[in-house]
Design a protein around this motif. Structure first.
Motif, mmCIF file in Angstrom:
data_model
loop_
_atom_site.group_PDB
_atom_site.id
_atom_site.type_symbol
_atom_site.label_atom_id
_atom_site.label_comp_id
_atom_site.label_asym_id
_atom_site.label_seq_id
_atom_site.Cartn_x
_atom_site.Cartn_y
_atom_site.Cartn_z
ATOM 1 N N GLU A 49 0.840 -1.186 0.000
ATOM 2 C CA GLU A 49 0.000 0.000 0.000
ATOM 3 C C GLU A 49 0.883 1.246 0.000
ATOM 4 O OE1 GLU A 49 -2.580 -0.248 3.337
ATOM 5 O OE2 GLU A 49 -3.712 -1.970 2.566
ATOM 6 N N PRO A 50 0.395 2.351 -0.570
ATOM 7 C CA PRO A 50 1.239 3.552 -0.719
ATOM 8 C C PRO A 50 1.878 4.025 0.577
ATOM 9 C CG PRO A 50 -0.772 3.778 -1.995
ATOM 10 C CD PRO A 50 -0.920 2.520 -1.211
ATOM 11 N N ILE A 51 1.164 3.948 1.692
ATOM 12 C CA ILE A 51 1.704 4.474 2.943
ATOM 13 C C ILE A 51 2.954 3.704 3.376
ATOM 14 C CG2 ILE A 51 0.147 3.036 4.314
ATOM 15 C CD1 ILE A 51 0.133 5.271 6.409
ATOM 16 N N TYR A 52 2.946 2.389 3.172
ATOM 17 C CA TYR A 52 4.099 1.580 3.581
ATOM 18 C C TYR A 52 5.223 1.653 2.547
ATOM 19 C CZ TYR A 52 0.776 -0.198 6.983
ATOM 20 O OH TYR A 52 -0.137 -0.290 7.993
ATOM 21 N N LEU A 53 4.866 1.774 1.284
ATOM 22 C CA LEU A 53 5.894 1.982 0.264
ATOM 23 C C LEU A 53 6.612 3.304 0.484
ATOM 24 C CD1 LEU A 53 4.166 0.726 -3.018
ATOM 25 C CD2 LEU A 53 6.004 -0.383 -1.733
ATOM 26 N N SER A 54 5.860 4.316 0.947
ATOM 27 C CA SER A 54 6.461 5.613 1.234
ATOM 28 C C SER A 54 7.458 5.505 2.384
ATOM 29 C CB SER A 54 5.369 6.628 1.583
ATOM 30 O OG SER A 54 5.941 7.861 1.972
ATOM 31 N N VAL A 55 7.108 4.743 3.414
ATOM 32 C CA VAL A 55 8.021 4.541 4.549
ATOM 33 C C VAL A 55 9.268 3.793 4.095
ATOM 34 C CG1 VAL A 55 8.306 3.392 6.775
ATOM 35 C CG2 VAL A 55 6.190 4.621 6.277
ATOM 36 N N LEU A 56 9.094 2.758 3.272
ATOM 37 C CA LEU A 56 10.238 2.006 2.768
ATOM 38 C C LEU A 56 11.132 2.900 1.908
ATOM 39 C CD1 LEU A 56 11.667 -0.751 2.499
ATOM 40 C CD2 LEU A 56 10.211 -1.214 0.508
ATOM 41 N N PHE A 57 10.523 3.733 1.092
ATOM 42 C CA PHE A 57 11.293 4.649 0.247
ATOM 43 C C PHE A 57 12.068 5.646 1.104
ATOM 44 C CE2 PHE A 57 11.601 8.644 -2.175
ATOM 45 C CZ PHE A 57 12.333 8.196 -3.269
ATOM 46 N N ASP A 58 11.409 6.207 2.133
ATOM 47 C CA ASP A 58 12.087 7.150 3.027
ATOM 48 C C ASP A 58 13.255 6.481 3.745
ATOM 49 O OD1 ASP A 58 10.328 9.114 2.290
ATOM 50 O OD2 ASP A 58 9.031 8.897 4.050
ATOM 51 N N SER A 59 13.060 5.234 4.166
ATOM 52 C CA SER A 59 14.136 4.500 4.839
ATOM 53 C C SER A 59 15.318 4.316 3.906
ATOM 54 C CB SER A 59 13.623 3.135 5.312
ATOM 55 O OG SER A 59 12.513 3.253 6.162
ATOM 56 N N PHE A 60 15.024 3.982 2.664
ATOM 57 C CA PHE A 60 16.086 3.781 1.678
ATOM 58 C C PHE A 60 16.831 5.080 1.411
ATOM 59 C CE2 PHE A 60 17.772 3.331 -2.622
ATOM 60 C CZ PHE A 60 18.349 2.063 -2.566
ATOM 61 N N ILE A 61 16.097 6.180 1.264
ATOM 62 C CA ILE A 61 16.720 7.472 0.975
ATOM 63 C C ILE A 61 17.608 7.922 2.132
ATOM 64 C CG2 ILE A 61 16.293 9.922 0.602
ATOM 65 C CD1 ILE A 61 15.837 8.179 -1.855
ATOM 66 N N LEU A 62 17.111 7.818 3.364
ATOM 67 C CA LEU A 62 17.902 8.231 4.518
ATOM 68 C C LEU A 62 19.149 7.358 4.668
ATOM 69 C CD1 LEU A 62 15.273 9.085 7.295
ATOM 70 C CD2 LEU A 62 16.573 10.631 5.848
ATOM 71 N N ALA A 63 19.010 6.068 4.364
ATOM 72 C CA ALA A 63 20.171 5.172 4.431
ATOM 73 C C ALA A 63 21.202 5.537 3.371
ATOM 74 C CB ALA A 63 19.729 3.718 4.265
ATOM 75 N N VAL A 64 20.731 5.873 2.166
ATOM 76 C CA VAL A 64 21.646 6.286 1.090
ATOM 77 C C VAL A 64 22.356 7.584 1.460
ATOM 78 C CG1 VAL A 64 21.764 7.104 -1.291
ATOM 79 C CG2 VAL A 64 20.420 5.079 -0.740
#
Length: 273
Positions: A49-64
């Protein structure tokens, strides 16, 4: 005899790695209903769902971002430490290792007193006549906590590779007319790529899965995928959905590790330059 020596490790791996993974996979594809436990893919559908994909994307961006900062700061430090002219490398290595002897949670808690509204940073700004700034419970604080906790894992692998580098290759490049920039770009950096890849792996993987740093320094304003998984297991008691998120995160990590290993193999074979 050699096989017998490996049995304790095999038992340990089975109990604490294989069996937990099987349980996570089992919970991720099951759901408890009035009819009992049924197999379903609803947990994965919910995870996309978009809300969880957004969290996963934010996690990936902050890690990068955290990994990039660790590399930008860590590579020059490792390069200076590995140079023959630098005499205080043992002391500098000691300074990087001392925080790692402390508890991870305590190190992160220390930043609360530094970044809070009346902390050291804002007290200094007030002292020099500048207004206070909101640092705590922001993404900047989370990135800062990641960089502080993980930067030794970037510096030490790069330093190890640079320290073991054959100096005669650098001297040969200089004898052939290469200037300092060319020596670094065409000789030193390509030869240090195994250490760079190891450092990136050792920083990115814990950064993308962390939940302690984002809990303490990000508060409720910064939710990463690690926080969502923790909440599903400890607060909501929805182990099925938490397991599905964990499986997706494991797949992302495995893909990332595969990419890093490919880059590492190419760098060792000299195919990158």
């Amino acid at each position: 005899m050699k096989k017998a020596a490996a049995y304790p490790y095999i038992v340990w791996m089975g109990l604490f790695i294989i069996i937990p993974l099987i349980l996570v996979l089992y919970y991720s594809v099951t759901k408890t209903t009035d009819m009992g436990v049924v197999f379903t893919l609803d947990n994965f559908k919910r995870a996309f769902e978009p809300i969880y994909l957004s969290v996963l994307f934010d996690s990936f961006i902050l890690a990068v971002v955290s990994t990039a900062i660790c590399f930008i700061v860590g590579y020059p430090v490792a390069y200076i430490m590995a140079s023959q002219e630098f005499r205080d490398r043992s002391f500098l290595i000691f300074l990087f290792l001392v925080p790692m002897w402390m508890n991870f949670l305590l190190r992160t808690y220390a930043w609360l007193t530094i970044l809070e509204q009346n902390g050291f940073v804002n007290a200094f700004l007030t002292k020099v006549g500048l207004p206070k700034i909101e640092l705590l419970y922001t993404e900047y604080a989370v990135v800062l906590g990641m960089v502080y906790n993980f930067i030794p894992f970037m510096i030490l692998p790069i330093y190890t590779v640079l320290k073991k580098m054959d100096k005669s290759i650098i001297e040969a490049a200089q004898d052939l007319g290469a200037n300092s920039s060319e020596v670094f770009l065409r000789v030193v950096f390509p030869m240090s790529l195994p250490g760079v890849v190891s450092g990136i792996t050792m920083v990115f993987l814990p950064a993308v899965t962390t939940f302690v740093i984002s809990n303490l320094l990000g508060g409720n304003k910064t939710q990463l995928v690690g926080n969502i998984i923790e909440q599903q297991f400890l607060l909501v008691s929805d182990w099925n959905f938490g397991s599905a998120l964990s499986v997706i995160l494991m797949v992302v990590i495995l893909i990332t590790m595969w990419i890093f290993s490919r880059v590492d193999n190419k760098s060792e074979g000299g195919a990158l330059f």
